[in-house]
Design a protein around this motif. Structure first.
Motif, mmCIF file in Angstrom:
data_model
loop_
_atom_site.group_PDB
_atom_site.id
_atom_site.type_symbol
_atom_site.label_atom_id
_atom_site.label_comp_id
_atom_site.label_asym_id
_atom_site.label_seq_id
_atom_site.Cartn_x
_atom_site.Cartn_y
_atom_site.Cartn_z
ATOM 1 N N LEU A 1 -16.653 16.102 6.936
ATOM 2 C CA LEU A 1 -16.298 17.099 7.943
ATOM 3 C C LEU A 1 -15.980 18.465 7.328
ATOM 4 C CD1 LEU A 1 -16.199 17.076 10.989
ATOM 5 C CD2 LEU A 1 -13.785 16.425 10.874
ATOM 6 N N ASP A 2 -15.176 18.474 6.275
ATOM 7 C CA ASP A 2 -14.803 19.753 5.666
ATOM 8 C C ASP A 2 -16.026 20.497 5.132
ATOM 9 O OD1 ASP A 2 -12.161 19.344 6.258
ATOM 10 O OD2 ASP A 2 -11.614 18.613 4.264
ATOM 11 N N GLN A 3 -16.939 19.746 4.517
ATOM 12 C CA GLN A 3 -18.146 20.366 3.976
ATOM 13 C C GLN A 3 -19.005 20.943 5.095
ATOM 14 O OE1 GLN A 3 -20.583 17.675 1.697
ATOM 15 N NE2 GLN A 3 -22.233 19.183 1.395
ATOM 16 N N ILE A 4 -19.153 20.198 6.186
ATOM 17 C CA ILE A 4 -19.978 20.657 7.312
ATOM 18 C C ILE A 4 -19.346 21.858 8.005
ATOM 19 C CG2 ILE A 4 -20.743 19.996 9.635
ATOM 20 C CD1 ILE A 4 -21.349 17.201 8.428
ATOM 21 N N ILE A 5 -18.026 21.815 8.216
ATOM 22 C CA ILE A 5 -17.342 22.950 8.842
ATOM 23 C C ILE A 5 -17.485 24.211 7.985
ATOM 24 C CG2 ILE A 5 -15.051 23.872 9.425
ATOM 25 C CD1 ILE A 5 -14.318 21.081 10.428
ATOM 26 N N GLY A 6 -17.477 24.027 6.670
ATOM 27 C CA GLY A 6 -17.627 25.169 5.761
ATOM 28 C C GLY A 6 -18.964 25.870 5.885
ATOM 29 N N LEU A 7 -19.954 25.177 6.456
ATOM 30 C CA LEU A 7 -21.283 25.772 6.633
ATOM 31 C C LEU A 7 -21.418 26.527 7.953
ATOM 32 C CD1 LEU A 7 -23.426 22.724 5.440
ATOM 33 C CD2 LEU A 7 -23.080 24.879 4.194
ATOM 34 N N LEU A 8 -20.434 26.413 8.829
ATOM 35 C CA LEU A 8 -20.531 26.966 10.178
ATOM 36 C C LEU A 8 -19.697 28.240 10.325
ATOM 37 C CD1 LEU A 8 -20.252 23.622 12.146
ATOM 38 C CD2 LEU A 8 -22.308 25.020 11.850
ATOM 39 N N PRO A 9 -20.360 29.396 10.386
ATOM 40 C CA PRO A 9 -19.639 30.671 10.512
ATOM 41 C C PRO A 9 -19.453 31.070 11.969
ATOM 42 C CG PRO A 9 -21.944 31.110 10.122
ATOM 43 C CD PRO A 9 -21.797 29.605 10.218
ATOM 44 N N GLY A 10 -18.892 30.194 12.799
ATOM 45 C CA GLY A 10 -18.772 30.443 14.232
ATOM 46 C C GLY A 10 -17.940 31.664 14.549
ATOM 47 N N MET A 11 -17.696 31.907 15.847
ATOM 48 C CA MET A 11 -16.943 33.083 16.272
ATOM 49 C C MET A 11 -15.563 33.091 15.634
ATOM 50 S SD MET A 11 -18.002 33.475 20.280
ATOM 51 C CE MET A 11 -17.824 31.733 20.657
ATOM 52 N N LYS A 12 -14.876 31.965 15.593
ATOM 53 C CA LYS A 12 -13.594 31.840 14.901
ATOM 54 C C LYS A 12 -13.652 30.600 14.019
ATOM 55 C CE LYS A 12 -10.531 34.536 17.825
ATOM 56 N NZ LYS A 12 -9.296 34.564 18.637
ATOM 57 N N SER A 13 -13.574 29.423 14.628
ATOM 58 C CA SER A 13 -13.747 28.184 13.884
ATOM 59 C C SER A 13 -14.390 27.169 14.821
ATOM 60 C CB SER A 13 -12.396 27.671 13.372
ATOM 61 O OG SER A 13 -11.555 27.349 14.460
ATOM 62 N N PRO A 14 -15.122 26.202 14.268
ATOM 63 C CA PRO A 14 -15.788 25.209 15.117
ATOM 64 C C PRO A 14 -14.779 24.377 15.914
ATOM 65 C CG PRO A 14 -16.627 25.154 12.871
ATOM 66 C CD PRO A 14 -15.401 26.002 12.848
#
Length: 291
Positions: A231-244
């Motif tokens: 999860l942490d690795q995948i979230i690190g790839l997502l530059p969403g508006m604030k956070s996923p």
């Protein structure tokens, strides 16, 4: 539905026909503004926003906006720079993209602008071409033509042309090749420089809607399933508006991740997400995006 009163209306000029007309109407619709215009009508009112729309020749729009006949206009950047009227460019609209380019005969070799020295250049944009030549220190003869510029070299009227180019197919069919771009153009929103405070407030409301539509077009909403240990690795790839947004799935050890991706980064990040263990990736278009 918004209540339309006797308060001031914003007057918008758009192209009555041609390459920008349909996209201008489409943008207004995407902004939630309903325009009802019958055949050959030159003016229409919005039913749910304080807006009047005037349908005019593209080349005339900057003049009408400068004279305050219209408060704002949707028009090509190329026309704004060619007409040199006293208007402000407020927003780039993202459609009607093209370029104003120099083209010469296919069998000729062009290395720099000095090639044009002493030559005849046919164009519908003499002001922009003159400015380009002056910047380059080149002296050439400009022939102003209102249409069918690409045939000028073939009939001996000119040695080169400067015209709007999209795909380049018209140049190719007329034995020409594009050699230098002097202006990148797209539709822009222009405004009168002396808007009243009430009209400026209406323009700000319209701009808010336009910018929300543009942001939506440039982004995609994605949903994916991720193993919790990645999860942490995948979230690190997502530059969403604030956070996923992360929600637990019924299947133990897995979570559902929701985020927004910019169109320009989309495929590269999707590949990285798959490599990191993401599964069941769904991609959904965004209709409006408010940030």
């Amino acid at each position: 539905m918004e209540q339309v009163t006797n308060s001031p209306k914003l007057k918008l000029a758009i192209q009555k026909s041609g390459r920008l007309h349909e996209d201008s109407i489409k943008l207004l619709k995407e902004c939630g503004i309903d325009i009802s215009n019958g055949v050959n009508k030159l003016k229409a009112d919005a039913s749910n926003f304080p807006l009047e729309v005037y349908f005019l020749r593209d080349d005339d729009i900057p003049q009408y906006v400068e004279d305050a006949v219209a408060d704002i206009g949707f028009v090509g950047e190329n026309v704004v720079y060619e007409k040199k009227k006293k208007v402000d460019v407020v927003e780039k609209l993202g459609f009607g993209k093209c370029r104003l380019s120099i083209a010469i005969r296919k069998n000729e070799t062009y290395s720099e602008a000095s090639f044009l020295s002493g030559k005849r250049i046919a164009t519908s944009y003499p002001v922009i071409v003159e400015h380009f030549l002056k910047e380059k220190g080149v002296s050439a003869e400009i022939h102003e033509i209102s249409g069918s510029v690409e045939i000028a070299p073939g009939i001996g009227l000119a040695d080169a042309i400067c015209d709007l180019v999209s795909s380049g197919s018209t140049l190719f069919m007329n034995g020409l090749k594009e050699v230098e771009t002097i202006l990148q153009s797209q539709a822009v929103l222009i405004r009168n420089q002396s808007l009243t405070a009430d009209k400026q407030q209406l323009l700000n409301r319209l701009l808010f809607r336009i910018q929300s539509v543009k942001k939506a077009k440039n982004n995609k909403y994605i949903l994916l399933n991720a193993p919790n240990d990645k999860l942490d690795q995948i979230i690190g790839l997502l530059p969403g508006m604030k956070s996923p947004t992360v929600l637990p799935l019924a299947d133990k050890g897995w979570s559902s991740v929701h985020s927004v991706l910019n169109e320009n980064d989309f495929w590269n990040i999707i590949e990285q997400l798959k490599a990191a263990g993401a599964q069941g990736i769904l991609v959904v278009p965004i209709e409006k995006m408010i940030v």
